[in-house]
Design a protein around this motif. Structure first.
Motif, PDB file in Angstrom:
ATOM      1  N   GLU A  35       0.811  -1.220   0.000  1.00 30.45           N
ATOM      2  CA  GLU A  35       0.000   0.000   0.000  1.00 30.45           C
ATOM      3  C   GLU A  35       0.846   1.273   0.000  1.00 30.45           C
ATOM      4  O   GLU A  35       0.325   2.371  -0.199  1.00 30.45           O
ATOM      5  N   ALA A  36       2.164   1.141   0.210  1.00 28.02           N
ATOM      6  CA  ALA A  36       3.031   2.323   0.272  1.00 28.02           C
ATOM      7  C   ALA A  36       3.859   2.519  -0.987  1.00 28.02           C
ATOM      8  O   ALA A  36       4.643   3.469  -1.068  1.00 28.02           O
ATOM      9  N   LEU A  37       3.684   1.657  -1.991  1.00 22.05           N
ATOM     10  CA  LEU A  37       4.536   1.726  -3.179  1.00 22.05           C
ATOM     11  C   LEU A  37       4.364   3.009  -3.976  1.00 22.05           C
ATOM     12  O   LEU A  37       5.242   3.397  -4.741  1.00 22.05           O
ATOM     13  N   TYR A  38       3.241   3.680  -3.792  1.00 25.01           N
ATOM     14  CA  TYR A  38       3.002   4.919  -4.541  1.00 25.01           C
ATOM     15  C   TYR A  38       3.259   6.152  -3.680  1.00 25.01           C
ATOM     16  O   TYR A  38       2.909   7.261  -4.054  1.00 25.01           O
ATOM     17  N   LEU A 153      18.049   4.068  -2.505  1.00 29.00           N
ATOM     18  CA  LEU A 153      16.690   3.670  -2.137  1.00 29.00           C
ATOM     19  C   LEU A 153      16.588   3.444  -0.631  1.00 29.00           C
ATOM     20  O   LEU A 153      15.564   3.761  -0.015  1.00 29.00           O
ATOM     21  N   ALA A 154      17.648   2.923  -0.022  1.00 25.98           N
ATOM     22  CA  ALA A 154      17.622   2.687   1.423  1.00 25.98           C
ATOM     23  C   ALA A 154      17.460   3.989   2.180  1.00 25.98           C
ATOM     24  O   ALA A 154      16.633   4.091   3.096  1.00 25.98           O
ATOM     25  N   TYR A 155      18.221   5.025   1.812  1.00 28.60           N
ATOM     26  CA  TYR A 155      18.055   6.268   2.580  1.00 28.60           C
ATOM     27  C   TYR A 155      16.753   6.982   2.227  1.00 28.60           C
ATOM     28  O   TYR A 155      16.227   7.754   3.032  1.00 28.60           O
ATOM     29  N   MET A 156      16.177   6.690   1.045  1.00 29.74           N
ATOM     30  CA  MET A 156      14.853   7.220   0.756  1.00 29.74           C
ATOM     31  C   MET A 156      13.806   6.507   1.611  1.00 29.74           C
ATOM     32  O   MET A 156      12.934   7.144   2.222  1.00 29.74           O
ATOM     33  N   LEU A 157      13.895   5.182   1.676  1.00 32.39           N
ATOM     34  CA  LEU A 157      12.935   4.431   2.484  1.00 32.39           C
ATOM     35  C   LEU A 157      13.135   4.678   3.978  1.00 32.39           C
ATOM     36  O   LEU A 157      12.233   4.417   4.775  1.00 32.39           O
ATOM     37  N   HIS A 158      14.289   5.178   4.355  1.00 30.15           N
ATOM     38  CA  HIS A 158      14.530   5.559   5.745  1.00 30.15           C
ATOM     39  C   HIS A 158      13.500   6.606   6.193  1.00 30.15           C
ATOM     40  O   HIS A 158      13.137   6.665   7.373  1.00 30.15           O
ATOM     41  N   ARG A 159      13.015   7.422   5.251  1.00 31.33           N
ATOM     42  CA  ARG A 159      12.050   8.487   5.583  1.00 31.33           C
ATOM     43  C   ARG A 159      10.611   7.989   5.546  1.00 31.33           C
ATOM     44  O   ARG A 159       9.684   8.728   5.889  1.00 31.33           O
ATOM     45  N   PRO A 161       7.289   6.208   6.771  1.00 31.66           N
ATOM     46  CA  PRO A 161       6.765   5.866   8.101  1.00 31.66           C
ATOM     47  C   PRO A 161       7.002   4.390   8.418  1.00 31.66           C
ATOM     48  O   PRO A 161       6.906   3.522   7.547  1.00 31.66           O
ATOM     49  N   PHE A 162       7.287   4.114   9.692  1.00 29.35           N
ATOM     50  CA  PHE A 162       7.658   2.751  10.080  1.00 29.35           C
ATOM     51  C   PHE A 162       6.554   1.746   9.770  1.00 29.35           C
ATOM     52  O   PHE A 162       6.827   0.602   9.408  1.00 29.35           O
ATOM     53  N   ASP A 163       5.285   2.154   9.908  1.00 26.81           N
ATOM     54  CA  ASP A 163       4.193   1.206   9.663  1.00 26.81           C
ATOM     55  C   ASP A 163       3.955   0.953   8.185  1.00 26.81           C
ATOM     56  O   ASP A 163       3.115   0.137   7.821  1.00 26.81           O
ATOM     57  N   HIS A 164       4.698   1.640   7.311  1.00 29.99           N
ATOM     58  CA  HIS A 164       4.628   1.383   5.875  1.00 29.99           C
ATOM     59  C   HIS A 164       5.735   0.433   5.417  1.00 29.99           C
ATOM     60  O   HIS A 164       5.865   0.175   4.225  1.00 29.99           O
ATOM     61  N   LYS A 165       6.512  -0.069   6.376  1.00 29.07           N
ATOM     62  CA  LYS A 165       7.630  -0.957   6.052  1.00 29.07           C
ATOM     63  C   LYS A 165       7.450  -2.303   6.739  1.00 29.07           C
ATOM     64  O   LYS A 165       6.882  -2.389   7.830  1.00 29.07           O
ATOM     65  N   PHE A 278      14.162   0.918  10.919  1.00 21.03           N
ATOM     66  CA  PHE A 278      12.914   0.233  11.249  1.00 21.03           C
ATOM     67  C   PHE A 278      12.295   0.671  12.576  1.00 21.03           C
ATOM     68  O   PHE A 278      11.311   0.085  13.021  1.00 21.03           O
ATOM     69  N   GLY A 279      12.855   1.693  13.206  1.00 21.35           N
ATOM     70  CA  GLY A 279      12.269   2.168  14.448  1.00 21.35           C
ATOM     71  C   GLY A 279      13.113   3.249  15.092  1.00 21.35           C
ATOM     72  O   GLY A 279      14.272   3.475  14.716  1.00 21.35           O
TER      73      GLY A 279
END
Length: 443
Positions: A35-38, A153-159, A161-165, A278-279
């Motif tokens: 649900e967070a891919l977009y 991509l890792a530092y982008m996904l770092h931003r 929200p935790f519940d989207h990962k 992750f937290g």
């Protein structure tokens, strides 16, 4: 081993490395809940779905027709996912999720693209190297481009929200002896930058090629990166409010964006919290601080010091006291291994500075590879006789604009292949999300 057998082994190794690089980007995308891919975790960047297609479209656009004579099967996707990571003209993207294809359509495109490229590569491996004369170099470009995205991509996904990962592994319990940083004297001597064009099969990007030997006067450098604990004292001393510590552009950026602390920190009453992958956790004071080059420069000026130049980094990292030779890596000439540092996707977050003493340089400087890229004060510019790659002309040349600074070393999410001495990374000085730290020097 005969010449033909050796060439076949090298070519098969290249294909294996491409498949391994795919597992790295696949690993990153598996972190994102469907649900967070977009989503767009960083406002200056594209939505995550773009990168799902981009790392594949890059390979296709680079190799398919040019190297193998393959015809497009979905040209609109080739074009949609081809444009780079930076928004056009520095503006913010204005697209909506509805502007992007459905996930299943992107997945179908990716599967067919990989299948066609793999078959073409296997055909080339089964016979004398055919097709484009620079095929091995082009495959190396595809591999490292993908590995770079596995990190960015890792530092982008770092931003995100935790519940989207999807929760990842817990932060390791770094039970290590504390290392106290101190200024280490580096004697004058030569530093060799770049990669010799005569060095056979060793791959290098266009901005690396050609050796540049520079004389470096003696200087002193921090034995460890500046830590979160060190940087906290800068904040407590009002470093973000002292106009004299910031140049005009940095001050304008800080004021416009309301920057008052590192992007990885969050105030919580009298405490500071740290944003891990992750937290959240209480601020780990012994980890390297991740900041923009502007923040790093202000801190250095606060101490009456400055950031190292690219040449000083090289001298401290690869030089030897006798000065007769330079090492391939800070720790010596052996290939990178986990005992030498926090790199090559071992962990999602940094660890305490100095936790890998076997990775120290000949001068006793810690973490010069891994645990965080190292900002320098050197503007990213070409070496003498720079020639752009004929099939990727904008890779470096588009950033020789006086607005980007060289970074050296590597982070926890940097592939081992890019720890080579000649590799140069670069970013704008006001970008706060990179896994980048720093240390200070005194001339």
């Amino acid at each position: 081993m005969g010449a033909v057998a050796a060439a076949t082994r090298i070519r098969n190794d290249i294909h294996t490395r491409l498949l391994e690089a795919r597992t790295r980007t696949d690993e990153v995308f598996r972190v994102v809940r469907d649900e967070a891919l977009y989503n767009r975790p960083i406002r200056e960047r594209h939505r995550i779905i773009f990168y799902v297609g981009h790392v594949e479209a890059f390979d296709w656009n680079l190799l398919a027709e040019r190297a193998f004579g393959l015809k497009p099967f979905q040209r609109e996707f080739d074009q949609l996912f081809s444009f780079g990571i930076d928004p056009v003209d520095g503006g913010l993207p204005s697209d909506t999720p509805a502007d992007w294809p459905e996930r299943q359509d992107v997945d179908r495109y990716v599967r067919r693209l990989r299948d066609e490229l793999d078959r073409a590569i296997e055909r080339a491996l089964a016979a004398p190297w055919e097709g484009h004369p620079q095929l091995s170099t082009m495959l190396a470009v595809a591999i490292e481009h993908r590995l770079m995205h596995a990190e960015t991509l890792a530092y982008m996904l770092h931003r995100l929200p935790f519940d989207h990962k999807v929760p990842g592994p817990p932060t390791p319990d770094w039970q290590r002896a504390r290392v106290k940083s101190r200024l280490m004297e580096i004697p004058k001597g030569y530093a060799t930058l770049g990669l010799g064009r005569e060095q056979g099969d060793e791959f290098g990007w266009d901005n690396e090629l050609g050796t540049h030997r520079a004389w470096v006067d003696g200087f002193a450098i921090d034995s460890c990166n500046v830590t979160n604990g060190d940087f906290l004292r800068f904040i407590q001393a009002g470093g973000y409010q002292h106009r004299s510590l910031w140049n005009d552009e940095a001050w304008a950026w800080k004021e416009r964006e309301g920057i008052e602390h590192p992007a990885f920190w969050r105030p919580a009453g009298n405490l500071w919290m740290y944003r891990g992958m992750f937290g959240e956790m209480r601020l780990p004071s012994e980890w390297p601080v991740y900041v923009s080059q502007a923040e790093a420069s202000a801190y250095a000026k606060w101490l009456g010091r400055k950031l190292p130049s690219e040449e000083q980094y090289h001298r401290a990292a690869f030089g030897t006291p006798g000065g007769q030779r330079e090492r391939a890596y800070p720790w010596g000439d052996e290939t990178p291994s986990e005992r030498c540092g926090n790199f090559d996707f071992q962990y999602w977050d940094p660890g305490p500075v100095g936790a890998h003493p076997e990775g120290a340089s000949a001068f006793g400087i810690h973490d010069l590879a891994g645990n965080g890229w190292e900002w320098t004060r050197t503007v990213f510019a070409p070496f003498e006789d720079f020639t752009p790659m004929p099939f990727y002309q904008g890779y470096s040349a588009n950033f020789f604009d006086g607005k980007h600074f060289v970074m050296k070393g590597g982070s926890p999410r940097t592939a081992a292949s890019m720890l080579r001495r000649s590799f140069r990374n670069w970013f704008q000085p006001h970008y706060p999300y990179v896994y980048a730290t720093f240390r200070c020097v005194e001339d």
